[in-house]
Design a protein around this motif. Structure first.
Motif, PDB file in Angstrom:
ATOM      1  N   ASP A  87       0.824  -1.214   0.000  1.00  0.00           N
ATOM      2  CA  ASP A  87       0.000   0.000   0.000  1.00  0.00           C
ATOM      3  C   ASP A  87       0.856   1.260   0.000  1.00  0.00           C
ATOM      4  O   ASP A  87       0.452   2.297  -0.540  1.00  0.00           O
ATOM      5  N   ILE A  88       1.997   1.163   0.671  1.00  0.00           N
ATOM      6  CA  ILE A  88       2.820   2.367   0.911  1.00  0.00           C
ATOM      7  C   ILE A  88       4.250   2.068   0.469  1.00  0.00           C
ATOM      8  O   ILE A  88       4.848   1.080   0.906  1.00  0.00           O
ATOM      9  N   ILE A 139       2.941   6.920  -2.338  1.00  0.00           N
ATOM     10  CA  ILE A 139       4.356   6.868  -2.718  1.00  0.00           C
ATOM     11  C   ILE A 139       4.997   8.129  -2.153  1.00  0.00           C
ATOM     12  O   ILE A 139       4.510   9.250  -2.399  1.00  0.00           O
ATOM     13  N   ILE A 140       6.042   7.930  -1.376  1.00  0.00           N
ATOM     14  CA  ILE A 140       6.703   9.086  -0.749  1.00  0.00           C
ATOM     15  C   ILE A 140       8.203   8.938  -0.954  1.00  0.00           C
ATOM     16  O   ILE A 140       8.790   7.892  -0.625  1.00  0.00           O
ATOM     17  N   ALA A 141       8.809   9.973  -1.506  1.00  0.00           N
ATOM     18  CA  ALA A 141      10.266   9.950  -1.706  1.00  0.00           C
ATOM     19  C   ALA A 141      10.938  10.691  -0.559  1.00  0.00           C
ATOM     20  O   ALA A 141      10.495  11.765  -0.152  1.00  0.00           O
ATOM     21  N   ILE A 142      12.007  10.076  -0.043  1.00  0.00           N
ATOM     22  CA  ILE A 142      12.873  10.794   0.889  1.00  0.00           C
ATOM     23  C   ILE A 142      13.994  11.389   0.029  1.00  0.00           C
ATOM     24  O   ILE A 142      14.753  10.648  -0.604  1.00  0.00           O
ATOM     25  N   THR A 143      14.060  12.699  -0.044  1.00  0.00           N
ATOM     26  CA  THR A 143      15.110  13.329  -0.863  1.00  0.00           C
ATOM     27  C   THR A 143      16.023  14.154   0.043  1.00  0.00           C
ATOM     28  O   THR A 143      16.759  13.614   0.850  1.00  0.00           O
ATOM     29  N   SER A 144      15.912  15.479  -0.070  1.00  0.00           N
ATOM     30  CA  SER A 144      16.798  16.344   0.723  1.00  0.00           C
ATOM     31  C   SER A 144      16.340  17.783   0.590  1.00  0.00           C
ATOM     32  O   SER A 144      15.749  18.174  -0.426  1.00  0.00           O
ATOM     33  N   GLN A 145      16.732  18.596   1.573  1.00  0.00           N
ATOM     34  CA  GLN A 145      16.534  20.035   1.482  1.00  0.00           C
ATOM     35  C   GLN A 145      17.247  20.596   0.238  1.00  0.00           C
ATOM     36  O   GLN A 145      16.908  21.675  -0.256  1.00  0.00           O
ATOM     37  N   ALA A 146      18.202  19.831  -0.280  1.00  0.00           N
ATOM     38  CA  ALA A 146      18.964  20.255  -1.458  1.00  0.00           C
ATOM     39  C   ALA A 146      18.079  20.439  -2.685  1.00  0.00           C
ATOM     40  O   ALA A 146      18.472  21.099  -3.644  1.00  0.00           O
ATOM     41  N   LEU A 171       4.501  11.932 -11.208  1.00  0.00           N
ATOM     42  CA  LEU A 171       3.696  10.767 -10.819  1.00  0.00           C
ATOM     43  C   LEU A 171       2.427  11.209 -10.083  1.00  0.00           C
ATOM     44  O   LEU A 171       1.370  10.578 -10.218  1.00  0.00           O
ATOM     45  N   ALA A 172       2.537  12.272  -9.304  1.00  0.00           N
ATOM     46  CA  ALA A 172       1.338  12.762  -8.585  1.00  0.00           C
ATOM     47  C   ALA A 172       0.231  13.076  -9.593  1.00  0.00           C
ATOM     48  O   ALA A 172      -0.945  12.741  -9.379  1.00  0.00           O
ATOM     49  N   ASN A 173       0.608  13.699 -10.701  1.00  0.00           N
ATOM     50  CA  ASN A 173      -0.396  14.026 -11.733  1.00  0.00           C
ATOM     51  C   ASN A 173      -0.921  12.755 -12.406  1.00  0.00           C
ATOM     52  O   ASN A 173      -2.119  12.614 -12.627  1.00  0.00           O
ATOM     53  N   GLU A 174       0.002  11.853 -12.719  1.00  0.00           N
ATOM     54  CA  GLU A 174      -0.392  10.690 -13.518  1.00  0.00           C
ATOM     55  C   GLU A 174      -1.160   9.637 -12.716  1.00  0.00           C
ATOM     56  O   GLU A 174      -1.967   8.901 -13.274  1.00  0.00           O
ATOM     57  N   LEU A 175      -0.900   9.550 -11.407  1.00  0.00           N
ATOM     58  CA  LEU A 175      -1.465   8.430 -10.629  1.00  0.00           C
ATOM     59  C   LEU A 175      -2.669   8.828  -9.778  1.00  0.00           C
ATOM     60  O   LEU A 175      -3.280   7.964  -9.146  1.00  0.00           O
ATOM     61  N   ALA A 176      -3.011  10.105  -9.763  1.00  0.00           N
ATOM     62  CA  ALA A 176      -4.138  10.554  -8.939  1.00  0.00           C
ATOM     63  C   ALA A 176      -5.418   9.818  -9.333  1.00  0.00           C
ATOM     64  O   ALA A 176      -6.260   9.494  -8.488  1.00  0.00           O
ATOM     65  N   VAL A 177      -5.551   9.508 -10.601  1.00  0.00           N
ATOM     66  CA  VAL A 177      -6.747   8.834 -11.099  1.00  0.00           C
ATOM     67  C   VAL A 177      -6.933   7.454 -10.448  1.00  0.00           C
ATOM     68  O   VAL A 177      -8.046   6.929 -10.384  1.00  0.00           O
ATOM     69  N   TYR A 178      -5.867   6.877  -9.932  1.00  0.00           N
ATOM     70  CA  TYR A 178      -5.956   5.575  -9.240  1.00  0.00           C
ATOM     71  C   TYR A 178      -6.025   5.730  -7.718  1.00  0.00           C
ATOM     72  O   TYR A 178      -5.827   4.766  -6.983  1.00  0.00           O
ATOM     73  N   ASN A 179      -6.230   6.961  -7.261  1.00  0.00           N
ATOM     74  CA  ASN A 179      -6.280   7.222  -5.817  1.00  0.00           C
ATOM     75  C   ASN A 179      -4.925   6.919  -5.147  1.00  0.00           C
ATOM     76  O   ASN A 179      -4.864   6.442  -4.018  1.00  0.00           O
ATOM     77  N   THR A 181      -1.544   8.778  -3.984  1.00  0.00           N
ATOM     78  CA  THR A 181      -0.924  10.084  -3.787  1.00  0.00           C
ATOM     79  C   THR A 181       0.602   9.922  -3.804  1.00  0.00           C
ATOM     80  O   THR A 181       1.131   8.869  -3.431  1.00  0.00           O
ATOM     81  N   VAL A 182       1.267  10.964  -4.260  1.00  0.00           N
ATOM     82  CA  VAL A 182       2.723  10.906  -4.416  1.00  0.00           C
ATOM     83  C   VAL A 182       3.314  12.207  -3.881  1.00  0.00           C
ATOM     84  O   VAL A 182       2.955  13.303  -4.337  1.00  0.00           O
TER      85      VAL A 182
END
Ligand SMILES: NC(=O)c1ccc[n+]([C@@H]2O[C@H](COP(=O)([O-])OP(=O)(O)OC[C@H]3O[C@@H](n4cnc5c(N)ncnc54)[C@H](OP(=O)(O)O)[C@@H]3O)[C@@H](O)[C@H]2O)c1
Length: 254
Positions: A87-88, A139-146, A171-179, A181-182
């Motif tokens: 799920d996550i 879907i959540i990315a861990i990136t950086s303040q950079a 991906l947030a735009n493309e996958l919203a239709v499937y409920n 969130t990114v």
């Protein structure tokens, strides 16, 4: 607030220590089923034991290198042999070495790209079909303040993280239709092994504390709390954001 995370299945990448482990612990605390991974079996085993102590479900700990396609595919395959879907998905990676532009050769850029961007692309590819089928996903990315403000002496991170943020926003735009969130969460200086090593190799990182309005480095659990909220049912109308957890370090308005 009930975050609605009980029994959700969460794959947290690069999670045998540091920010990834803190996120896994927080999600387990909320009742999620965890899959964790890392390259070093010993630290992975210790992380599994720590998470298992607070989890009612069996924690799946898989060793492998996320930057190597065959190993990453094995991690995905082994996960999907135990769970029908996840799920996550929390994408994460080891941080690239410190240095300025002229310190690096093409193979350093290749490695940074594989560690940070390609690993995230591969994991999304592997777990997306199950999320689409469930019509629920995080879907959540861990990136950086950079991503928002370049960090001195970290050209590889400053450059490649931005591409991960671009991927997530798309991906947030493309996958919203499937409920699904990114979102992208951008840690600032947070007390982990990575920060310790950065300070050892380049003492200027210690003085960065003076640039943080809250006057201190962050704690991994503070970062994990933000990620866990975004992973939850309660964050169902939040997608496409880049959230800084940086004590105010980023000086831009947006
Ligand atoms: N802490 C900060 O202040 C800070 C600030 C901004 C951004 N970040 C970024 O956030 C990410 C996490 O940082 P952190 O502080 O938690 O780092 P950390 O303490 O070094 O932990 C990194 C974790 O990733 C795993 N890992 C590294 N390379 C891997 C690979 N190729 N495949 C699978 N697992 C891998 C490590 O385990 P193994 O080594 O056993 O594989 C470990 O569990 C990094 O990309 C870092 O640059 C951190």
């Amino acid at each position: 607030m009930d975050l609605g995370l009980k029994n959700k299945i969460a794959f947290v990448a690069a999670s045998s220590q540091g920010l990834g482990k803190a996120v896994a612990l927080e999600l387990a605390q909320e009742g999620a089923n965890l899959i964790i991974c890392g390259r070093n079996k010993e630290s992975l085993g210790k992380a599994k034991d720590e998470i298992q102590r607070i989890s009612s479900e069996e924690v799946l700990a898989l060793d492998g290198d996320l930057s190597i396609a065959a190993e990453r595919e094995q991690l995905i395959k082994k996960t999907l042999q135990v769970h029908t879907h996840i799920d996550i998905l929390i994408t994460n990676s080891g941080g690239p070495p410190t240095g300025k532009f002229e310190d690096f050769k093409e193979n350093d850029w290749d490695k940074a790209y594989k560690d940070m961007l390609v690993s995230a692309v591969g994991l999304v590819n592997g777990f997306l079909p199950g999320m689409k089928q469930q019509r629920w996903g995080r879907i959540i990315a861990i990136t950086s303040q950079a991503v928002k403000q370049p960090v001195n002496n970290l050209v590889l991170s400053n450059s490649v993280r931005a591409s991960v943020a671009g991927l997530m926003r798309t991906l947030a735009n493309e996958l919203a239709v499937y409920n699904i969130t990114v979102n992208n969460v951008m840690p600032g200086y947070t007390e982990t092994e990575r920060l310790k090593k950065l300070i050892e190799t380049s003492p200027s990182f210690e003085s960065a504390k003076a640039e943080i309005p809250l006057g201190r480095f962050g704690r991994p659990e503070e970062f994990a709390a933000a990620v866990t909220f975004l992973a939850s049912e309660r964050a169902s109308f939040i997608t496409g954001v880049s959230l800084a957890v940086d004590g105010g370090w980023i000086k831009g308005m947006f």
